[in-house]
Design an enzyme around this catalytic site. Structure first.
Site, short mmCIF file in Angstrom:
data_model
loop_
_atom_site.label_atom_id
_atom_site.label_comp_id
_atom_site.label_asym_id
_atom_site.label_seq_id
_atom_site.Cartn_x
_atom_site.Cartn_y
_atom_site.Cartn_z
N THR A 212 8.89 -5.64 18.89
CA THR A 212 7.51 -5.65 18.42
C THR A 212 7.29 -6.92 17.62
O THR A 212 8.22 -7.52 17.12
CB THR A 212 7.24 -4.42 17.54
N ARG A 273 8.85 6.70 0.34
CA ARG A 273 7.83 6.09 -0.52
C ARG A 273 7.60 6.98 -1.76
O ARG A 273 7.41 8.17 -1.66
CB ARG A 273 6.53 5.94 0.25
N GLY A 275 5.03 7.19 -5.06
CA GLY A 275 3.81 6.65 -5.65
C GLY A 275 3.91 6.62 -7.15
O GLY A 275 4.98 6.37 -7.72
N ASP A 276 2.79 6.87 -7.80
CA ASP A 276 2.75 6.80 -9.26
C ASP A 276 3.23 8.09 -9.92
O ASP A 276 3.67 8.07 -11.07
CB ASP A 276 1.31 6.52 -9.71
N THR A 296 -4.58 11.15 -10.47
CA THR A 296 -4.47 11.43 -9.05
C THR A 296 -5.15 10.28 -8.31
O THR A 296 -5.87 9.50 -8.90
CB THR A 296 -5.13 12.76 -8.67
N GLY A 297 -4.95 10.22 -7.00
CA GLY A 297 -5.55 9.14 -6.22
C GLY A 297 -4.51 8.14 -5.76
O GLY A 297 -3.31 8.45 -5.74
N GLY A 299 -1.78 5.97 -5.58
CA GLY A 299 -0.70 5.74 -6.52
C GLY A 299 -0.34 4.29 -6.70
O GLY A 299 0.03 3.85 -7.80
N1 GLY Z 1 -1.14 9.73 -6.66
C1 GLY Z 1 -0.28 10.26 -5.73
C2 GLY Z 1 0.37 9.29 -4.86
O1 GLY Z 1 -0.17 8.22 -4.62
O2 GLY Z 1 1.45 9.58 -4.39
#
Ligand code: GLY
Length: 399
Positions: A212, A273, A275-276, A296-297, A299
């Site tokens: 690829t 992965r 996140g925050d 939330t949202g 991360g």
């Molecule tokens: N706020 C959660 C995430 O992005 O994993």
């Protein structure tokens, strides 16, 4: 707190946690150390919990939502961290909730990987787990990291084995039939011609064995995100669940502040992965002298801007919870410059939400984008309720 001090005080601390604290008149003095009799209960703060809406909308068939359970605990003298973790265990265990715990939406390989972190203000304890598999309640494992170890973050297989060693039940698969069906639908949308299997994606080869091009992985990620968002637009995934997460912050009448964040993370994320949500200062931050913020949202936006820490620092400088949250959202907006993260108006194409309180019992729920449909959860002496999130920007994130 050093390890020796922890060992010396933990047994006493655990016993004391079950009873209301006796208090010092000095608001800056920790009251976790036993105080002499007579015990005089001086109310220093307004007991309060703030949280993401999943903390009020899910009960797992029981009588209470997370925020109601937490508020009951903090007003009945339970340790604040014990109360909020018992609270978020309710949506973590609820198979209908798609953003956290059991039945949370899985990663790109169909595996549910969970993140959580928490902080205990008066004890200066913190703990987190990232990418843990097989345990329905990552917040309880994060709490064990804080209480039982000298570490703040344990990840992946190590986190699962740590949980196993403590007697947590380890399951092969935390999907429910519904979360697995949604994952299969996402696979169908992201790659209708030929589903890439995990081995092919890792090797960078197409199914036909061709090399690829160098941008293929990025294009795949963009297609993966677009396919997920199309499922939100088609009403298959609740927008509040796509980035997962609940965060619950609380202050009791003593002014003790704790916070917890727990999530299955971004739906269909690259395996591994984080996140925050498991990262102190990003998805969660508590300073017992000042206040707490949880998020939330998207991360990645919080990781880049250390946004929960930033909010608490803004409050330390004298800002109200709302102004501090808005200032952090402004920082995120200003730091969002990559075209792929901008909408047609040149603004962030994602949402981020903060739930903020201070030691005096003032609070705010703020978001990059507010709307009449977006809300956060509050519980205080007036009961549990949803209140509208105040947005920094108007209009939908995309378009
Ligand atoms: N706020 C959660 C995430 O992005 O994993």
């Amino acid at each position: 707190m050093d390890r020796r001090h922890f060992v010396r005080t933990s047994a006493a601390g655990m016993a004391a946690a079950a009873a209301p604290s006796t208090l010092s008149a000095d608001p800056g003095v920790s009251d976790t150390e036993p105080a002499g009799a007579p015990a005089v209960h001086v109310r220093r703060a307004r007991p309060l919990c703030v949280a993401d809406v999943s903390s009020i909308r899910y009960r797992n068939g029981g009588p209470e939502s997370a925020i109601e359970r937490a508020f009951r605990g903090i007003t009945e003298g339970e340790d604040v961290l014990d109360a909020i973790v018992a609270g978020v265990n309710i949506p973590e265990l609820d198979p209908e909730e798609r953003g956290i715990g059991y039945g949370g939406l899985p990663n790109a390989d169909g595996v549910v990987q969970l993140d959580s972190c928490l902080m205990h203000g008066p004890r200066r304890w913190a703990g987190g787990v990232a990418g843990i598999e097989g345990v329905r309640t990552p917040s309880r494992v994060a709490k064990a990291v804080a209480e039982l170890t000298d570490h703040h973050l344990i990840v992946g297989e190590g986190a699962r084995e740590f949980a196993r060693s403590l007697g947590f039940e380890i399951e092969d698969d935390l999907n429910t039939p519904a979360s697995r069906a949604l994952w299969l639908e996402w696979k169908r949308r992201v790659d209708p011609g030929h589903w890439l299997d995990p081995e092919e994606r890792r090797s960078g080869q197409s199914r036909r064995g061709e090399e690829t091009d160098p941008d293929a992985r990025r294009r795949y990620q963009e297609a993966a995100l677009a396919a997920g968002l199309s499922m939100v637009e088609d009403g298959l995934i609740d927008p509040d669940s796509f980035w997962g997460t609940t965060s619950l912050e609380a202050v009791n009448a003593d002014g003790d502040i704790c916070g917890v964040t727990t999530t299955s993370g971004l739906s269909w994320k690259i395996p591994g992965r984080a996140g925050d949500s498991p990262i102190l200062g990003a998805g969660q931050y508590v300073d017992n002298d000042v206040g707490a913020a949880g998020s939330t949202g998207r991360g990645e936006a919080n990781l880049f801007n250390c946004a929960s820490f930033l909010i608490v620092e803004f409050m330390r400088q004298g800002m109200s919870p709302k102004d501090a949250g808005m200032a952090a959202l402004g920082r995120i907006r200003d730091n969002t410059v990559e075209p792929r993260l901008l909408n047609e108006r040149g603004l962030p194409s994602f949402d981020v939400r903060f739930f903020v309180l201070n030691k005096a019992g003032e609070y705010a729920g703020v978001a990059m984008y507010g709307s009449s449909e977006s809300s956060f959860a509050v519980c205080d002496e007036n009961g549990a309720r949803e209140e509208p999130l105040e947005g920094l920007l108007e209009g939908p994130p995309r378009g």
